[in-house]
Design a protein around this motif. Structure first.
Motif, PDB file in Angstrom:
ATOM      1  N   GLY A 140       0.887  29.800  13.874  1.00  0.00           N
ATOM      2  CA  GLY A 140       2.059  29.168  14.452  1.00  0.00           C
ATOM      3  C   GLY A 140       3.090  30.181  14.875  1.00  0.00           C
ATOM      4  O   GLY A 140       2.876  31.390  14.800  1.00  0.00           O
TER       5      GLY A 140
ATOM      6  N   LYS B 285      -0.237  33.041  25.869  1.00  0.00           N
ATOM      7  CA  LYS B 285       0.288  31.669  25.847  1.00  0.00           C
ATOM      8  C   LYS B 285      -0.833  30.665  26.089  1.00  0.00           C
ATOM      9  O   LYS B 285      -0.871  29.598  25.483  1.00  0.00           O
ATOM     10  CB  LYS B 285       1.389  31.496  26.886  1.00  0.00           C
ATOM     11  CG  LYS B 285       2.659  32.242  26.557  1.00  0.00           C
ATOM     12  CD  LYS B 285       3.665  32.104  27.687  1.00  0.00           C
ATOM     13  CE  LYS B 285       4.904  32.931  27.439  1.00  0.00           C
ATOM     14  NZ  LYS B 285       5.886  32.754  28.523  1.00  0.00           N
TER      15      LYS B 285
ATOM     16  N   GLN C  27       3.826  34.850  17.701  1.00  0.00           N
ATOM     17  CA  GLN C  27       2.642  34.054  17.394  1.00  0.00           C
ATOM     18  C   GLN C  27       1.905  34.750  16.259  1.00  0.00           C
ATOM     19  O   GLN C  27       1.529  35.911  16.381  1.00  0.00           O
ATOM     20  CB  GLN C  27       1.731  33.925  18.608  1.00  0.00           C
ATOM     21  CG  GLN C  27       2.339  33.130  19.731  1.00  0.00           C
ATOM     22  CD  GLN C  27       1.398  32.914  20.899  1.00  0.00           C
ATOM     23  OE1 GLN C  27       0.220  33.267  20.849  1.00  0.00           O
ATOM     24  NE2 GLN C  27       1.917  32.342  21.972  1.00  0.00           N
TER      25      GLN C  27
ATOM     26  N   TRP D 212       0.233  27.965  23.061  1.00  0.00           N
ATOM     27  CA  TRP D 212       1.562  27.979  22.447  1.00  0.00           C
ATOM     28  C   TRP D 212       2.487  28.751  23.383  1.00  0.00           C
ATOM     29  O   TRP D 212       2.216  29.904  23.700  1.00  0.00           O
ATOM     30  CB  TRP D 212       1.467  28.664  21.087  1.00  0.00           C
ATOM     31  CG  TRP D 212       2.654  28.458  20.208  1.00  0.00           C
ATOM     32  CD1 TRP D 212       3.682  29.338  20.004  1.00  0.00           C
ATOM     33  CD2 TRP D 212       2.934  27.328  19.398  1.00  0.00           C
ATOM     34  NE1 TRP D 212       4.584  28.812  19.110  1.00  0.00           N
ATOM     35  CE2 TRP D 212       4.143  27.573  18.720  1.00  0.00           C
ATOM     36  CE3 TRP D 212       2.281  26.115  19.182  1.00  0.00           C
ATOM     37  CZ2 TRP D 212       4.707  26.659  17.842  1.00  0.00           C
ATOM     38  CZ3 TRP D 212       2.839  25.223  18.307  1.00  0.00           C
ATOM     39  CH2 TRP D 212       4.042  25.489  17.643  1.00  0.00           C
TER      40      TRP D 212
END
Length: 179
Positions: A155, A136, A146, A141
């Motif tokens: 993304g 993360k 992922q 993100w």
């Protein structure tokens, strides 16, 4: 995600500085603490009542805890993640495996990648909490899956679906497979 373990008195002050998604309070013989889960910064703060100090602020006193910070993304984990995302053209960090996805979002991205018939590696983030929290921070993100293409973070599910629908993902994958 950041986990903050703090004395009760400091919870409000820390919580006002970070977006807090949940709070867990615990009490033991010498420790009163609160665990705050913050999705933006995977750090761990710890303290106990024995390490707290009282500061007088005008007529009221405030108990503040000393705080130690630990990052989930160690230099060793960063090096490992760098190697993983650059050693394959397409890597998906997901909940479950490509043959047995354990969440709908992960399954959606797997099905999209399979529709292009491109080879891709998957890493099951449910098998390792340190990996999950460190990733993360690595990608900046907060959610999974992922997707990484040619060593770059592409993304999560929503971005992948949108790029699939507008044709951008196909272009990026074709370019990656040709390089």
């Amino acid at each position: 995600m950041m986990s903050c373990v703090l004395g009760f008195e400091t919870t409000a002050a820390i919580a006002s500085s970070f977006p807090v998604s949940s709070v867990t309070k615990t009490t033991s013989t010498n420790t009163h603490s609160t665990l705050l889960h913050c999705p933006t910064r995977p750090l761990t703060f710890t303290s106990s009542s024995s390490s707290s100090r009282t500061i007088l602020n005008g007529s009221s006193s405030t108990r503040l805890a000393s705080i130690r910070c630990f990052s989930a993304l160690t230099p060793e984990l960063k090096t490992t993640l760098d190697k993983v995302v650059t050693s394959h053209k397409v890597v998906l960090f997901m909940k479950g495996t490509k043959d047995f996805p354990q969440c709908g979002f992960s399954n959606t991205v797997v099905q999209i990648l399979r529709s292009f018939n491109v080879p891709f590696e998957t890493i099951n983030i449910l098998e390792n909490e340190i990996l999950r929290q460190g990733l993360k921070q690595y990608s900046n993100w907060p959610t999974f899956p992922q997707l990484y293409i040619e060593g770059e973070f592409f993304g999560g599910c929503d971005i992948t679906v949108e790029a699939y629908k507008n044709g951008q993902l196909q272009e990026i994958l074709e370019k990656a497979m040709c390089s």
